[in-house]
Design a protein around this motif. Structure first.
Motif, PDB file in Angstrom:
ATOM      1  N   ILE A 120      54.112  42.295  60.953  1.00  0.00           N
ATOM      2  CA  ILE A 120      54.430  41.434  60.126  1.00  0.00           C
ATOM      3  C   ILE A 120      53.593  42.251  58.636  1.00  0.00           C
ATOM      4  O   ILE A 120      54.325  41.059  57.830  1.00  0.00           O
ATOM      5  CB  ILE A 120      54.124  39.801  60.532  1.00  0.00           C
ATOM      6  CG1 ILE A 120      55.155  39.376  61.553  1.00  0.00           C
ATOM      7  CG2 ILE A 120      53.495  39.140  59.482  1.00  0.00           C
ATOM      8  CD1 ILE A 120      54.618  38.900  62.479  1.00  0.00           C
ATOM      9  N   ASP A 121      53.074  42.045  58.476  1.00  0.00           N
ATOM     10  CA  ASP A 121      51.674  42.742  57.460  1.00  0.00           C
ATOM     11  C   ASP A 121      52.944  43.796  56.446  1.00  0.00           C
ATOM     12  O   ASP A 121      52.158  44.300  55.495  1.00  0.00           O
ATOM     13  CB  ASP A 121      50.856  43.516  57.586  1.00  0.00           C
ATOM     14  CG  ASP A 121      49.971  42.432  58.048  1.00  0.00           C
ATOM     15  OD1 ASP A 121      49.975  41.321  58.062  1.00  0.00           O
ATOM     16  OD2 ASP A 121      48.602  42.834  58.560  1.00  0.00           O
ATOM     17  N   GLU A 122      53.865  44.448  57.143  1.00  0.00           N
ATOM     18  CA  GLU A 122      54.733  45.661  56.715  1.00  0.00           C
ATOM     19  C   GLU A 122      56.003  44.543  56.531  1.00  0.00           C
ATOM     20  O   GLU A 122      56.793  45.151  55.075  1.00  0.00           O
ATOM     21  CB  GLU A 122      55.081  46.484  57.581  1.00  0.00           C
ATOM     22  CG  GLU A 122      53.623  47.337  58.068  1.00  0.00           C
ATOM     23  CD  GLU A 122      54.898  48.591  58.896  1.00  0.00           C
ATOM     24  OE1 GLU A 122      55.556  48.337  58.985  1.00  0.00           O
ATOM     25  OE2 GLU A 122      53.739  48.902  59.423  1.00  0.00           O
ATOM     26  N   TRP A 123      56.865  42.955  55.275  1.00  0.00           N
ATOM     27  CA  TRP A 123      57.557  42.915  55.449  1.00  0.00           C
ATOM     28  C   TRP A 123      57.299  42.318  53.952  1.00  0.00           C
ATOM     29  O   TRP A 123      58.327  41.895  53.624  1.00  0.00           O
ATOM     30  CB  TRP A 123      57.766  41.340  56.300  1.00  0.00           C
ATOM     31  CG  TRP A 123      57.818  41.539  57.256  1.00  0.00           C
ATOM     32  CD1 TRP A 123      57.550  42.502  58.119  1.00  0.00           C
ATOM     33  CD2 TRP A 123      57.720  39.950  57.963  1.00  0.00           C
ATOM     34  NE1 TRP A 123      58.217  41.224  59.890  1.00  0.00           N
ATOM     35  CE2 TRP A 123      58.026  40.416  59.521  1.00  0.00           C
ATOM     36  CE3 TRP A 123      58.023  38.614  58.285  1.00  0.00           C
ATOM     37  CZ2 TRP A 123      58.139  39.414  60.771  1.00  0.00           C
ATOM     38  CZ3 TRP A 123      57.828  37.794  59.001  1.00  0.00           C
ATOM     39  CH2 TRP A 123      58.127  38.338  60.555  1.00  0.00           C
ATOM     40  N   LEU A 125      55.599  44.029  50.091  1.00  0.00           N
ATOM     41  CA  LEU A 125      54.951  44.637  50.119  1.00  0.00           C
ATOM     42  C   LEU A 125      54.876  44.256  48.258  1.00  0.00           C
ATOM     43  O   LEU A 125      54.888  43.940  47.431  1.00  0.00           O
ATOM     44  CB  LEU A 125      54.793  46.500  49.398  1.00  0.00           C
ATOM     45  CG  LEU A 125      55.162  46.241  51.083  1.00  0.00           C
ATOM     46  CD1 LEU A 125      55.662  48.313  51.001  1.00  0.00           C
ATOM     47  CD2 LEU A 125      53.790  46.136  51.694  1.00  0.00           C
ATOM     48  N   MET A 126      53.319  43.829  47.504  1.00  0.00           N
ATOM     49  CA  MET A 126      53.241  43.305  46.154  1.00  0.00           C
ATOM     50  C   MET A 126      52.634  44.566  45.434  1.00  0.00           C
ATOM     51  O   MET A 126      51.482  44.590  46.041  1.00  0.00           O
ATOM     52  CB  MET A 126      52.435  42.343  45.839  1.00  0.00           C
ATOM     53  CG  MET A 126      52.810  42.040  44.735  1.00  0.00           C
ATOM     54  SD  MET A 126      52.163  39.703  44.739  1.00  0.00           S
ATOM     55  CE  MET A 126      50.771  40.333  43.634  1.00  0.00           C
ATOM     56  N   ARG A 134      60.536  44.324  52.656  1.00  0.00           N
ATOM     57  CA  ARG A 134      61.174  45.198  54.129  1.00  0.00           C
ATOM     58  C   ARG A 134      61.972  44.550  54.481  1.00  0.00           C
ATOM     59  O   ARG A 134      61.112  44.542  55.958  1.00  0.00           O
ATOM     60  CB  ARG A 134      59.358  45.494  54.343  1.00  0.00           C
ATOM     61  CG  ARG A 134      58.472  46.139  53.223  1.00  0.00           C
ATOM     62  CD  ARG A 134      59.080  47.550  53.066  1.00  0.00           C
ATOM     63  NE  ARG A 134      59.101  48.732  54.343  1.00  0.00           N
ATOM     64  CZ  ARG A 134      58.619  49.297  54.734  1.00  0.00           C
ATOM     65  NH1 ARG A 134      56.842  48.978  55.477  1.00  0.00           N
ATOM     66  NH2 ARG A 134      58.673  49.729  56.080  1.00  0.00           N
ATOM     67  N   SER A 135      62.869  44.373  54.192  1.00  0.00           N
ATOM     68  CA  SER A 135      64.156  43.736  55.050  1.00  0.00           C
ATOM     69  C   SER A 135      65.531  44.364  54.732  1.00  0.00           C
ATOM     70  O   SER A 135      65.733  44.459  53.870  1.00  0.00           O
ATOM     71  CB  SER A 135      63.680  42.107  55.266  1.00  0.00           C
ATOM     72  OG  SER A 135      64.686  41.550  54.255  1.00  0.00           O
ATOM     73  N   CYS A 136      66.055  44.020  55.241  1.00  0.00           N
ATOM     74  CA  CYS A 136      67.474  44.677  55.362  1.00  0.00           C
ATOM     75  C   CYS A 136      68.434  43.603  56.245  1.00  0.00           C
ATOM     76  O   CYS A 136      68.248  42.828  57.067  1.00  0.00           O
ATOM     77  CB  CYS A 136      68.444  45.984  55.584  1.00  0.00           C
ATOM     78  SG  CYS A 136      68.121  46.483  57.045  1.00  0.00           S
ATOM     79  N   ALA A 137      69.440  43.348  55.434  1.00  0.00           N
ATOM     80  CA  ALA A 137      70.274  42.368  56.194  1.00  0.00           C
ATOM     81  C   ALA A 137      72.022  42.096  56.131  1.00  0.00           C
ATOM     82  O   ALA A 137      72.191  43.022  55.240  1.00  0.00           O
ATOM     83  CB  ALA A 137      70.506  40.498  54.872  1.00  0.00           C
ATOM     84  N   TYR A 138      72.513  41.766  57.253  1.00  0.00           N
ATOM     85  CA  TYR A 138      74.314  42.511  57.609  1.00  0.00           C
ATOM     86  C   TYR A 138      75.137  41.199  57.756  1.00  0.00           C
ATOM     87  O   TYR A 138      74.266  40.477  58.400  1.00  0.00           O
ATOM     88  CB  TYR A 138      74.557  43.626  58.253  1.00  0.00           C
ATOM     89  CG  TYR A 138      72.802  44.348  58.133  1.00  0.00           C
ATOM     90  CD1 TYR A 138      74.151  45.882  57.218  1.00  0.00           C
ATOM     91  CD2 TYR A 138      71.883  45.234  58.410  1.00  0.00           C
ATOM     92  CE1 TYR A 138      73.406  47.093  56.685  1.00  0.00           C
ATOM     93  CE2 TYR A 138      71.398  46.366  58.127  1.00  0.00           C
ATOM     94  CZ  TYR A 138      72.221  46.822  57.143  1.00  0.00           C
ATOM     95  OH  TYR A 138      71.099  48.057  56.746  1.00  0.00           O
TER      96      TYR A 138
END
Length: 182
Positions: A120-123, A125-126, A134-138
């Motif tokens: 979760i802490d990687e979702w 970043l500031m 830190r995500s992608c969507a399809y």
């Protein structure tokens, strides 16, 4: 309790008390809102969600053959994405699947799956230069797919070429605006 103990407790439970599944849901909602903002569309949230529709996106104006087109979304999030070279494989609950396959709906419906890192802490970043989600969507349209005999889930393949970001959403809405399906 020291601040170090509090931080350790927060990490042990996956947040400040929110269930990790709820965190995924809220993060994916924020991701969709960011994509809609970039594409210039407004959004509404059906209440209650009793037809597997989490969001409705709206465009305004008279460009194209459809004035003020709309698009409905079923939104899911996964922290353990199952990618092949061509697709994101996602086990969709059968009731959601059956709500997304009808051809006799007025507003087109699509499934959007947001994939996030497992930690979760990687979702998010500031840095001073910017904010990184830190995500992608399809996305995929299930319109016209056959009914399933499964009691639990149907594995759906979301093509990796069908990215759900500002540009991808704009292209989808252009099709809807011109009386085409996503």
């Amino acid at each position: 309790m020291t601040s170090r103990t509090i931080e350790r407790a927060r990490l042990d439970i996956g947040g400040w008390g929110m269930d990790p599944q709820k965190q995924k849901e809220e993060f994916s909602n924020a991701f969709i809102q960011a994509a809609a903002a970039v594409a210039g569309f407004s959004m509404s949230k059906p209440v209650p969600d009793d037809d597997s529709i989490d969001w409705c996106l709206h465009d305004r104006g008279g460009r194209g053959t459809i004035r003020s087109p709309r698009l409905e979304l079923q939104l899911k999030c996964t922290g353990s994405p199952d990618f092949s070279e061509e697709a994101l494989r996602f086990p969709l609950e059968v009731n959601n699947y059956h709500d997304l396959i009808p051809t006799n709906v007025m507003v087109p419906r699509i499934l959007v799956v947001v994939a996030v890192p497992n930690v979760i802490d990687e979702w998010l970043l500031m840095e001073e230069r910017g904010l990184l989600l830190r995500s992608c969507a399809y996305w995929v349209s299930l319109r016209g797919w056959p009914p399933s005999n499964s009691d639990y889930s149907v594995t759906v393949h979301l093509p990796r070429s069908q990215r759900f970001d500002g540009a991808g959403l704009g292209a989808i809405m252009d099709r809807v605006r011109n009386s085409e399906l996503p």
